[in-house]
Design a protein around this motif. Structure first.
Motif, PDB file in Angstrom:
ATOM      1  N   LEU A   1      -2.853  -1.727  -1.844  1.00  0.00           N
ATOM      2  CA  LEU A   1      -3.544  -0.442  -1.913  1.00  0.00           C
ATOM      3  C   LEU A   1      -4.537  -0.282  -0.761  1.00  0.00           C
ATOM      4  N   MET A   2      -5.246  -1.361  -0.475  1.00  0.00           N
ATOM      5  CA  MET A   2      -6.234  -1.262   0.600  1.00  0.00           C
ATOM      6  C   MET A   2      -5.542  -1.028   1.935  1.00  0.00           C
ATOM      7  N   GLY A   3      -4.379  -1.636   2.076  1.00  0.00           N
ATOM      8  CA  GLY A   3      -3.634  -1.424   3.307  1.00  0.00           C
ATOM      9  C   GLY A   3      -3.154   0.013   3.434  1.00  0.00           C
ATOM     10  N   GLU A   4      -2.737   0.570   2.315  1.00  0.00           N
ATOM     11  CA  GLU A   4      -2.220   1.927   2.344  1.00  0.00           C
ATOM     12  C   GLU A   4      -3.321   2.969   2.481  1.00  0.00           C
ATOM     13  N   ALA A   5      -4.345   2.750   1.674  1.00  0.00           N
ATOM     14  CA  ALA A   5      -5.374   3.781   1.608  1.00  0.00           C
ATOM     15  C   ALA A   5      -6.178   3.847   2.893  1.00  0.00           C
ATOM     16  N   GLY A   6      -6.515   2.695   3.384  1.00  0.00           N
ATOM     17  CA  GLY A   6      -7.327   2.672   4.583  1.00  0.00           C
ATOM     18  C   GLY A   6      -8.594   3.460   4.368  1.00  0.00           C
ATOM     19  N   PHE A   7      -9.091   3.998   5.404  1.00  0.00           N
ATOM     20  CA  PHE A   7     -10.329   4.738   5.294  1.00  0.00           C
ATOM     21  C   PHE A   7     -10.071   6.232   5.451  1.00  0.00           C
TER      22      PHE A   7
END
Lengths: 797, 177
Positions: free
Chosen positions: A49-55
């Motif tokens: 998720l962190m990879g996808e969502a990013g900032f």
């Protein structure tokens, strides 16, 4: 291989940061651990998720012009900076220096263009001194002339100019020198050559003055170029050495153990010339007006070249980039008294290792063992030793206490304590100092704020009860971080220093105002009242107009408070501003590039009335073989002296200041206790049994011998004290003794010392609690907290 | 002497193509301003043009990030800006809130992740950005951020721990997706 499954390990595992063998170990361990498996699942999902969502930032792109510029530069031939040339060519070094001055190497020109009016005169000086090769000089002259005639637009100079100082054929340099010269002249009127009365830069030996590699340079290349024997790679923040601990998880349990290293003295790790090429000699303190001008010119000539990697944030060193290194400390072994009856060392009152240890623990990690210097931990605390009674005899008192050794009960612990005399108030003018410290971001490199902090610690140690110190910081905003504090509250002063950090932009004006107000509020009639401004001079917020600043200082100087300016760093030292400020402020200006220089300026010269009571203080202990089988000096590993150095007055040793305490501990194996000397077979032809003297039968444990010199003397005096063991158990020892033992045993645990015996975090805590005493300033309580922290960190592993 | 496959201009061009957008985002996160970030990134590539290729190759990503970061920090200092939200980030956060059905759930999760990441301390956020957006290794991050490997590991662990806690039960959903 077994591995501890904690969150950190699992996170590294999920993110593919472990080595193959660790991965295997984790996989194996996961089989038997449902909770951990569940966590891995969660971590995987989170990572995804962190990879996808990013900032969620909108994509932006360079402008076409910018991209063009890059492509154009990429096509341009000859823009690769060549490796540094060893051959010394004066003008090149000057050019190098100048480029450095002109905003901290070429890449800093943006800064320069924004703070126009503060541009240094370096390039002018170069041009005016006709230091350039004739053809370049002609180019510069012509360019300046053209600019004047055409009234060149005051737009920022090309954002980057890549000056290849090693390539005299590069035609970039004259253009930019001319441009800067022109800008400078426009801002300040054309300086005349007679102001610049210095002769040509003297040629120096090649090692001292290698031309400066300006752009990417390997750390190693640097080392070679600088002829430096020390590693340049000590970072101001970075911990991990890229090469030493090449991979995360060298240690099985992912505790990222540091490779054997030792924290080196700041001097040793190269605030000194080793890393930082100083062109010419260190700048003398400029006293008074003309000397200050001299000093400015001197420092223009002598600004250090861009030094080790981290001094210049733009230097990228690859690969062995950015490391904090500690030479390994080889712990003092037990020595058999029959073989080595004498133990000799220099006193040490440094305390840096304590602060370093505290930093690690507060960051949630144990310090690397070699960062722990036990004598510095022990000496961080002041102990309640009585001052000397008879000053005719000695300027300091010595106290020896012997009691049981807490971590190895069959051993004895000897504590040697020295206490320097306090000069009675009134015998020297009291000092009221207000440090005004620039903590803006540009002060971050370790030749700036960290060096200043070290220097201020040296000074703080010289202060007495009647002195006052305050610290004002300024950056984006300014503030009083240490209200005016009595000089004997050293811990408060050192604590405030430790907390100083760089960050933010520089509002010098506001800070100066505040500093003067504090100095005036604490004004000491008949004393020394002084504001000490420490900065790289890059005022960029608030009152930045040089005229306004100098007028303010001029006005403040009428109050009787003097101003000392200490210039730091080389990137953007605004020499002219500082020099002018100090002139207006009844003061002097010194440029500080090494700790040695700092000591000279802050301690020896400015602090001439801050008293060193004895210098070159050495301790030699002779153990009595009738009472002692073996001994071990705890800590002081890098302060050891050869036995014959004790009587050799040419051998330097530590200093002791008014009111100082110095503590050293010996662990002793008494005569009746078994001891196996390490590593040596019994001698075949000799009996180790010594012939004992008469005195050996008196029951004396040892003889303590001290040598010291008067602060201005060059001949040492000898003091001799026999020591008898009264046979106390450690439970009966005085609280201070217990506390020192507690600190030492904590140090041994952190160092994984094989001599730590039964010492544990709990025993450390117990001793510290018993030895806490009054603890007026709460430093012992802080120690106790740190021990608890260490205990928790160690348990979590 | 290393044999380079690409000519120097082509090498720079390739680097620019690969890293331009990534570095711009990174620089924006530090400077808080897209224009400043453009300057920073331009500067970074100009420096690359002047760099000794042999020394950069093999470390191109961390090299660029390090230079970019240092430049950006300097610019931020000069501009007196402190750690603002990146431009457009707030809007992006707001935008991504709505949507029908599954998409909505997905978006909601994403929004949660983003807001959790935005709520991280600056150092953790930066480490996460380098790890998850830019795919740098711990080792490379430690070089770029000028901190120890242990610190990087710690920052990432704490950051993920925080995000994980914020997501809570949603993780189960996400896992099944």
């Amino acid at each position: 291989m077994t591995i501890k499954l904690n969150e950190e390990t699992l996170t590294a595992y999920v993110l593919g940061e472990l080595e193959a063998d660790q991965v295997a170990a984790v996989k194996e361990a996961l089989k038997a651990n449902d909770t951990a498996r569940c966590m891995v699942e969660e971590l995987r999902a989170t990572a995804k998720l962190m990879g996808e969502a990013g900032f969620a930032e909108p994509a932006i792109a360079l402008s076409e012009e910018q991209r063009e510029a890059i492509h154009a530069r990429a096509e341009a031939p000859g823009n690769v900076v060549k490796p540094p040339i060893r051959r010394w060519r004066p003008w090149l070094a000057v050019a190098a220096t100048l480029v450095v001055i002109a905003g901290g190497a070429m890449v800093l020109l943006p800064a320069l263009s924004r703070t126009r009016g503060f541009v240094t005169k370096g390039p002018m000086w170069l041009a005016e001194k006709k230091m350039l090769p004739p053809e370049k000089q002609a180019q510069v002259d012509e360019l300046v002339q053209t600019m004047r005639e055409e009234g060149v637009r005051r737009e920022p100079i090309q954002r980057f100019f890549i000056a290849d100082v090693n390539n005299p054929d590069s035609n970039v340099v004259p253009e930019h020198i001319a441009r800067i010269a022109y800008e400078q002249a426009g801002a300040e009127g054309v300086p005349t050559a007679d102001k610049m009365k210095h002769p040509a830069v003297p040629s120096e030996s090649p090692a001292q003055s290698s031309p400066v590699p300006l752009v990417e340079t390997e750390g190693l290349t640097w080392k070679a170029a600088a002829g430096s024997p020390v590693s340049p790679s000590v970072s101001r923040r970075g911990r991990v050495s890229g090469t030493e601990r090449a991979r995360l998880g060298v240690a099985t349990d992912l505790d990222l153990k540091e490779a054997p290293r030792q924290e080196v003295q700041p001097e040793a790790f190269g605030y000194d010339a080793g890393n930082q090429i100083t062109i010419g000699q260190p700048m003398p303190v400029a006293a008074g007006k003309s000397a200050a001008l001299e000093g400015r010119m001197d420092s223009v000539r002598r600004l250090p070249a861009p030094g080790p990697p981290h001094d210049d944030p733009y230097q990228v060193y690859w690969p062995g980039h950015n490391t904090e290194s500690y030479d390994s400390i080889v712990e003092n072994e037990f020595k058999a008294v029959t073989q080595e009856p004498l133990s000799t060392f220099s006193i040490d009152v440094d305390t840096a290792s304590y602060a370093n240890m505290r930093r690690f623990l507060n960051q949630g990690t144990l310090p690397p063992p070699d960062a722990v210097r036990i004598e510095e931990l022990v000496n961080y605390f002041a102990y309640d030793y009585a001052p000397p009674r008879d000053l005719e005899k000695a300027p300091f008192a010595s106290h020896v206490t012997v009691a049981g050794c807490p971590w190895t009960p069959e051993h004895r612990l000897v504590r040697i304590g020295l206490k320097g005399w306090e000069i009675p108030a009134g015998e020297r003018p009291p000092t009221n100092l207000v440090f005004l410290v620039d903590v803006s971001g540009s002060m971050g490199p370790r030749n700036k704020l960290p060096l200043l902090k070290e220097a201020m610690k040296l000074l703080a140690q010289r202060l007495g009860e009647s002195d006052r110190v305050a610290i004002v910081v300024y950056a984006g905003s300014s503030g009083l971080v240490l209200p005016s504090t009595s000089g004997d509250n050293r811990q408060a002063i050192l604590g405030a220093l430790d907390r100083l950090q760089s960050g933010g932009s520089t509002n010098g004006g506001e800070g100066i105002e505040l500093a003067y107000n504090v100095a005036i509020a604490n004004y000491i009639e008949g004393g020394v009242n002084r504001v000490i401004l420490a900065t790289d001079g890059d005022f960029n917020v608030g009152v930045t107009n040089r005229g306004d600043l100098t007028r303010m200082v001029e006005k403040k100087a009428k109050s009787g408070v003097f101003l000392t300016i200490l210039g730091f760093g080389m990137g953007n030292v605004k020499d002219a501003t500082l020099e002018e400020l100090s002139n207006k402020g009844n003061g002097n200006y010194a440029y500080i590039d090494t700790l040695k220089e700092a000591r000279k300026v802050l301690v020896e010269e400015m602090g001439a009335n801050l008293v060193t009571i004895a210098k070159d203080v050495k301790i030699q202990v002779e153990f009595n073989p009738a009472e002692v089988r073996a001994y071990r000096l705890i800590g002081y590993e890098n302060r050891m002296l050869a036995a014959e150095d004790f009587n050799d007055d040419t051998k330097d040793a530590g200093e002791i200041g008014a009111g100082h305490t110095v503590t050293a501990l010996y662990e002793i194996v008494p005569a009746g206790v078994s001891f196996t000397p390490r590593g040596v077979d019994p001698l075949k032809y000799q009996q180790p049994k010594p012939a004992l003297s008469e005195t050996a039968r008196t029951g004396e444990l040892m003889t303590l011998k001290l040598r010291y010199k008067a602060p201005d003397g060059d001949k040492s005096k000898l003091l001799v004290f026999p020591v008898v063991d009264p046979g106390l158990g450690y439970a009966q020892a005085e609280p201070d003794f217990k506390f020192a033992a507690s600190v030492a045993s904590f140090g041994m645990i952190l160092r994984h010392s094989k001599f730590a015996g039964r010492a544990s975090f709990d025993s450390v805590l117990e001793l510290a609690e018993e030895g806490r005493g009054e603890d007026v300033h709460g430093y012992r309580a802080e120690f106790i907290d740190l021990v608890k922290k260490a205990k928790r960190i160690a348990a979590a592993r | 002497m290393t044999q380079h496959k690409l000519s120097r201009p082509a090498w720079i061009r390739a680097a620019l193509a690969e890293f331009e957008a990534r570095l711009l985002r990174y620089a924006t996160s530090i400077t808080g301003n897209a224009d400043l970030a453009r300057d920073v990134v331009q500067d970074t590539f100009l420096r690359l043009c002047a760099a000794d290729r042999a020394k950069v190759e093999g470390h191109l990503a961390p090299w660029l990030y390090t230079v970019c970061r240092n430049r950006a920090l300097d610019v931020r200092k000069k501009e007196g800006r402190m750690n603002p939200l990146a431009e457009g980030q707030a809007e992006a956060l707001a935008d991504s809130a709505a949507g029908p059905g599954d998409v909505a759930t997905q978006k909601e999760t994403q929004r949660l992740v983003m807001s959790a990441m935005a709520g991280l301390p600056q150092d953790q956020r930066e480490a996460c950005r380098l790890k998850f957006q830019d795919n740098l290794s711990y080792r490379e991050i430690s070089q770029v951020m000028d901190v120890s490997l242990g610190t990087v590991s710690n920052l990432i662990t704490r950051a993920m721990s925080h995000v994980r806690a914020e997501l809570g039960a949603r993780l189960d959903l996400a896992r099944e997706v």
